[in-house]
Design a protein around this motif. Sequence first.
Motif, short mmCIF file in Angstrom:
data_model
loop_
_atom_site.label_atom_id
_atom_site.label_comp_id
_atom_site.label_asym_id
_atom_site.label_seq_id
_atom_site.Cartn_x
_atom_site.Cartn_y
_atom_site.Cartn_z
N UNK A 1 0.85 -1.17 0.00
CA UNK A 1 0.00 0.00 0.00
C UNK A 1 0.89 1.24 0.00
N UNK A 2 0.47 2.29 -0.68
CA UNK A 2 1.27 3.50 -0.78
C UNK A 2 0.58 4.69 -0.16
N UNK A 3 1.31 5.75 -0.05
CA UNK A 3 0.79 7.01 0.46
C UNK A 3 1.13 8.09 -0.55
N UNK A 4 0.16 8.93 -0.89
CA UNK A 4 0.40 10.03 -1.81
C UNK A 4 0.78 11.26 -1.00
N UNK A 5 1.93 11.84 -1.32
CA UNK A 5 2.40 13.05 -0.64
C UNK A 5 2.55 14.13 -1.69
N UNK A 6 1.79 15.21 -1.56
CA UNK A 6 1.92 16.33 -2.49
C UNK A 6 3.12 17.16 -2.08
N UNK A 7 3.90 17.57 -3.07
CA UNK A 7 5.11 18.33 -2.78
C UNK A 7 5.35 19.36 -3.87
N UNK A 8 6.21 20.31 -3.55
CA UNK A 8 6.61 21.35 -4.49
C UNK A 8 8.11 21.23 -4.69
N UNK A 9 8.53 21.32 -5.94
CA UNK A 9 9.95 21.26 -6.26
C UNK A 9 10.50 22.68 -6.29
N UNK A 10 11.52 22.96 -5.49
CA UNK A 10 12.05 24.32 -5.40
C UNK A 10 13.29 24.54 -6.26
N UNK A 11 13.57 23.59 -7.16
CA UNK A 11 14.74 23.70 -8.01
C UNK A 11 15.88 22.81 -7.54
N UNK A 18 2.40 19.32 3.24
CA UNK A 18 1.93 19.07 4.60
C UNK A 18 2.98 18.23 5.32
N UNK A 19 2.95 18.28 6.64
CA UNK A 19 3.89 17.49 7.43
C UNK A 19 3.68 16.00 7.14
N UNK A 20 4.77 15.28 6.98
CA UNK A 20 4.69 13.84 6.71
C UNK A 20 5.32 13.07 7.87
N UNK A 21 4.84 11.87 8.07
CA UNK A 21 5.35 11.04 9.16
C UNK A 21 6.21 9.93 8.56
N UNK A 22 7.42 10.29 8.18
CA UNK A 22 8.37 9.34 7.61
C UNK A 22 9.66 9.37 8.43
N UNK A 23 10.27 8.22 8.61
CA UNK A 23 11.55 8.23 9.32
C UNK A 23 12.65 8.85 8.46
N UNK A 24 13.63 9.44 9.12
CA UNK A 24 14.74 10.04 8.41
C UNK A 24 15.42 8.98 7.55
N UNK A 25 15.71 9.32 6.31
CA UNK A 25 16.36 8.40 5.40
C UNK A 25 15.41 7.46 4.67
#
Length: 67
Positions: A1-11, A18-25
């Motif tokens: 199962x996956x999770x969709x995370x909307x993001x913006x690319x800043x270059x 939005x804040x995401x709950x992912x472990x570092x790395x």
Amino acid sequence: MGTVIEAVYDGEKFRPLKKVNLPKGAKVKVIVGETIWDLMESVGGIPVNTDIEEVLDDVRGRKRVRY
């Protein structure tokens, strides 16, 4: 199962909207498609609560506006 995370690319980096709950790395996969069909093919395994045909009928029924 996956999770969709909307993001913006800043270059340089993708920054979540939005804040995401992912472990570092944590490894993530970014999918950028040319068309809605590319996107639908890429995320075909993610369960959704809405019937895609209802969504497409809604989009098709909307009036197109040129700016």
